[in-house]
Design a protein around this motif. Structure first.
Motif, PDB file in Angstrom:
ATOM      1  N   ILE A  22      19.147 -28.179 -39.058  1.00  0.00           N
ATOM      2  CA  ILE A  22      20.352 -27.508 -39.539  1.00  0.00           C
ATOM      3  C   ILE A  22      20.013 -26.290 -40.386  1.00  0.00           C
ATOM      4  O   ILE A  22      20.650 -25.231 -40.273  1.00  0.00           O
ATOM      5  N   LEU A  23      18.994 -26.416 -41.230  1.00  0.00           N
ATOM      6  CA  LEU A  23      18.683 -25.362 -42.197  1.00  0.00           C
ATOM      7  C   LEU A  23      17.681 -24.340 -41.671  1.00  0.00           C
ATOM      8  O   LEU A  23      17.351 -23.399 -42.399  1.00  0.00           O
ATOM      9  N   ARG A  24      17.182 -24.485 -40.448  1.00  0.00           N
ATOM     10  CA  ARG A  24      16.155 -23.571 -39.942  1.00  0.00           C
ATOM     11  C   ARG A  24      16.656 -22.124 -39.919  1.00  0.00           C
ATOM     12  O   ARG A  24      16.022 -21.221 -40.472  1.00  0.00           O
ATOM     13  N   LYS A  25      17.798 -21.883 -39.310  1.00  0.00           N
ATOM     14  CA  LYS A  25      18.330 -20.528 -39.224  1.00  0.00           C
ATOM     15  C   LYS A  25      18.751 -19.985 -40.579  1.00  0.00           C
ATOM     16  O   LYS A  25      18.404 -18.841 -40.922  1.00  0.00           O
ATOM     17  N   PRO A  26      19.524 -20.758 -41.395  1.00  0.00           N
ATOM     18  CA  PRO A  26      19.880 -20.213 -42.715  1.00  0.00           C
ATOM     19  C   PRO A  26      18.673 -19.872 -43.577  1.00  0.00           C
ATOM     20  O   PRO A  26      18.660 -18.840 -44.258  1.00  0.00           O
ATOM     21  N   LEU A  27      17.638 -20.725 -43.559  1.00  0.00           N
ATOM     22  CA  LEU A  27      16.453 -20.448 -44.361  1.00  0.00           C
ATOM     23  C   LEU A  27      15.714 -19.213 -43.843  1.00  0.00           C
ATOM     24  O   LEU A  27      15.202 -18.410 -44.636  1.00  0.00           O
ATOM     25  N   ALA A  28      15.666 -19.061 -42.519  1.00  0.00           N
ATOM     26  CA  ALA A  28      15.009 -17.873 -41.958  1.00  0.00           C
ATOM     27  C   ALA A  28      15.761 -16.606 -42.347  1.00  0.00           C
ATOM     28  O   ALA A  28      15.153 -15.588 -42.710  1.00  0.00           O
TER      29      ALA A  28
ATOM     30  N   LEU B 144      17.377 -37.425 -42.155  1.00  0.00           N
ATOM     31  CA  LEU B 144      16.018 -37.699 -41.682  1.00  0.00           C
ATOM     32  C   LEU B 144      15.972 -38.090 -40.210  1.00  0.00           C
ATOM     33  O   LEU B 144      14.885 -38.312 -39.667  1.00  0.00           O
ATOM     34  N   PHE B 145      17.147 -38.186 -39.578  1.00  0.00           N
ATOM     35  CA  PHE B 145      17.181 -38.597 -38.171  1.00  0.00           C
ATOM     36  C   PHE B 145      16.460 -37.553 -37.310  1.00  0.00           C
ATOM     37  O   PHE B 145      16.734 -36.353 -37.408  1.00  0.00           O
ATOM     38  N   PRO B 146      15.520 -37.968 -36.484  1.00  0.00           N
ATOM     39  CA  PRO B 146      14.765 -36.989 -35.694  1.00  0.00           C
ATOM     40  C   PRO B 146      15.594 -36.427 -34.538  1.00  0.00           C
ATOM     41  O   PRO B 146      16.251 -37.162 -33.806  1.00  0.00           O
ATOM     42  N   VAL B 147      15.596 -35.127 -34.412  1.00  0.00           N
ATOM     43  CA  VAL B 147      16.243 -34.439 -33.301  1.00  0.00           C
ATOM     44  C   VAL B 147      15.237 -33.471 -32.690  1.00  0.00           C
ATOM     45  O   VAL B 147      14.291 -33.040 -33.348  1.00  0.00           O
ATOM     46  N   ARG B 148      15.465 -33.122 -31.458  1.00  0.00           N
ATOM     47  CA  ARG B 148      14.536 -32.235 -30.776  1.00  0.00           C
ATOM     48  C   ARG B 148      14.895 -30.783 -31.060  1.00  0.00           C
ATOM     49  O   ARG B 148      16.022 -30.355 -30.800  1.00  0.00           O
TER      50      ARG B 148
ATOM     51  N   VAL C 121      12.092 -32.815 -35.022  1.00  0.00           N
ATOM     52  CA  VAL C 121      12.111 -32.483 -36.450  1.00  0.00           C
ATOM     53  C   VAL C 121      13.263 -33.238 -37.094  1.00  0.00           C
ATOM     54  O   VAL C 121      14.193 -33.672 -36.399  1.00  0.00           O
ATOM     55  N   PRO C 122      13.257 -33.437 -38.432  1.00  0.00           N
ATOM     56  CA  PRO C 122      14.408 -34.053 -39.094  1.00  0.00           C
ATOM     57  C   PRO C 122      15.662 -33.211 -38.894  1.00  0.00           C
ATOM     58  O   PRO C 122      15.606 -31.990 -38.768  1.00  0.00           O
ATOM     59  N   LEU C 123      16.804 -33.899 -38.869  1.00  0.00           N
ATOM     60  CA  LEU C 123      18.071 -33.204 -38.646  1.00  0.00           C
ATOM     61  C   LEU C 123      18.309 -32.133 -39.695  1.00  0.00           C
ATOM     62  O   LEU C 123      18.824 -31.052 -39.385  1.00  0.00           O
TER      63      LEU C 123
END
Length: 448
Positions: free
Chosen positions: A434-440, A196-200, A428-430
């Motif tokens: 991390i999962l943005r590209k795999p989910l896309a 849940l740590f916010p990263v840019r 966005v949450p970490l």
């Protein structure tokens, strides 16, 4: 007459004797013999076996009536798998009846050979009741009654305490397990908080340094590029010749227009002189006057085309175009772009963001430009605009066109330098980062 002994006292005496014998066993083998053989004095059975979960190895430690067991025999392998399965049920604290339908399907076919009409599993637990150290497997031809189950439960507690000493598992193991449990919980909590740590959120796109608000130098008319007076990326001044189009056809056309105009004027003059004596010549004057007008218009038009053969710089700046050899002899249409004239001090970042990497970008978002010539010294910029629709980039990838202006304190780099631009969006949450590209990628594969 001697007084008759109460059977309950006898049973309790046997229970205490078995517990005492188990405690006095010096070795694990001696304990296993008591658990597998002497148990018959308390509860009649056909066969019994002791299974232990040793730190080094687990398996059947003793079988009633057998001096030495073969752990590789089919019966022992089957019994070891069955006891291991029963030991995994940590919810049972006392004796548990076992039926063929309660065991794994792969073990059920051998039940008729190595099982029995009535079977019972007596788990041996650590005194803390958190760890199953082993168990006693009992088979007989009659059902177990409530009194026998109660005696076995009490005996199981005593055997479990004694087995824990032989296996050297005491409070230390319980403490270790508790510590491991706390550690797992702490790690799980840390992972959850870290997720849940916010990263840019950011994306990277190929980019280049482009001219800002350049003047387009287009072909002034249809023709063929004949000559360049400047070289690519050369500084010029206002009025300098840049390039010219081939003027042979236009010059010939202009000369013909001059000649046609002279002929039209001569014919008109001759007809005007003859009009005094010949009425028919007077009627032709209007026709010849129109011919003069057409010839004059053609002469003016051809003269203007001839004048537009040369293109000159309208202001000081840098001329940007490809190799002159790519243009010499090439036919061009009116308005076709040939070169750009720009101020070298006015530049911007032009990036092509692939449609597969698209994220929500806002005007003014931070941009860092990493030039290939200086990858360790990124340039700061801010996003100005992003195209509404995706288009093919110069690399042939469907992309969105991004424009960013450099910060005021950044020295303007040379136009044409390439590199990569990192564009930053909201936090966005970490886990989402991390999962943005795999989910896309997964969404594209399954078509969602």
């Amino acid at each position: 007459m001697s007084e008759r002994t109460d059977p309950r006292v006898v049973v309790l005496t046997v229970l205490l004797q078995l517990a005492q014998e188990a405690r006095q066993a010096d070795t694990l083998d001696a304990f296993a013999f008591v658990a597998a053989n002497s148990l018959k004095r308390l509860v009649p059975f056909r066969n019994a076996a002791l299974w232990t979960d040793r730190p080094a190895r687990s398996g059947v430690s003793a079988v009633s009536g057998v001096a030495e067991i073969d752990p590789d025999s089919p019966a022992m392998i089957w019994l070891d798998a069955l006891c291991r399965h029963l030991a995994e049920d940590t919810s049972t604290t006392g004796p548990m009846g076992v039926r063929p339908e309660n065991i794994p399907p792969e073990l059920e076919p051998q039940w008729t050979e190595w099982g029995g009409p009535f079977a019972l599993w007596l788990p041996l637990r650590h005194p803390s009741r958190q760890v199953v150290l082993g168990g006693v497997w009992i088979i007989r031809d009659t059902a177990f009654n409530g009194a026998e189950l109660a005696l076995l439960e009490r005996l199981g507690e005593a055997l479990g305490e004694t087995l824990s000493r032989h296996l050297r598992i005491g409070t230390t193991r319980s403490a270790i397990l508790a510590a491991l449990t706390r550690r797992r919980l702490a790690i799980a909590a840390a992972i959850f908080l870290l997720a849940l740590f916010p990263v840019r959120l950011s994306v990277t796109a190929p980019a280049e340094i482009a001219a800002r608000d350049p003047m387009v130098l287009a072909a002034p008319r249809d023709g063929v590029v004949a000559r360049f007076f400047v070289q690519p990326n050369q500084m010029v001044k206002a009025g300098d010749k840049l390039f010219e189009l081939d003027d042979v056809d236009v010059r010939n056309r202009h000369e013909l227009a001059i000649r046609d105009l002279a002929i039209a004027r001569t014919d008109h003059k001759r007809a005007n002189q003859a009009a005094f004596a010949d009425p028919q010549s007077s009627a032709e004057l209007s026709i010849l006057a129109n011919r003069i007008e057409r010839a004059q218009a053609e002469e003016i038009y051809s003269r203007e085309l001839l004048a537009r053969s040369e293109v000159v710089a309208e202001k000081n700046g840098l001329v940007i175009f490809t190799d002159p050899a790519d243009w010499l002899g090439k036919p061009v249409k009116t308005g076709e772009r040939i070169a750009l004239l720009s101020d070298p001090e006015k530049v911007e970042v032009l990036a092509w963001l692939a449609s597969t990497d698209a994220i929500v970008l806002r005007s003014g978002a931070a941009v860092r430009m990493f030039l290939n010539t200086a990858p360790l010294s990124p340039l700061k910029a801010s996003l100005e605009s992003a195209s509404y629709e995706a288009q093919m980039s110069p690399a042939g990838v469907l992309s969105y066109r991004l424009k960013a202006s450099l910060a005021e304190d950044e020295p303007p780099p040379r136009i044409g330098l390439h590199g990569s631009a990192r564009v930053y969006a909201d936090n966005v949450p970490l886990i989402a980062w991390i999962l943005r590209k795999p989910l896309a990628t997964l969404r594209q594969l399954v078509g969602l």
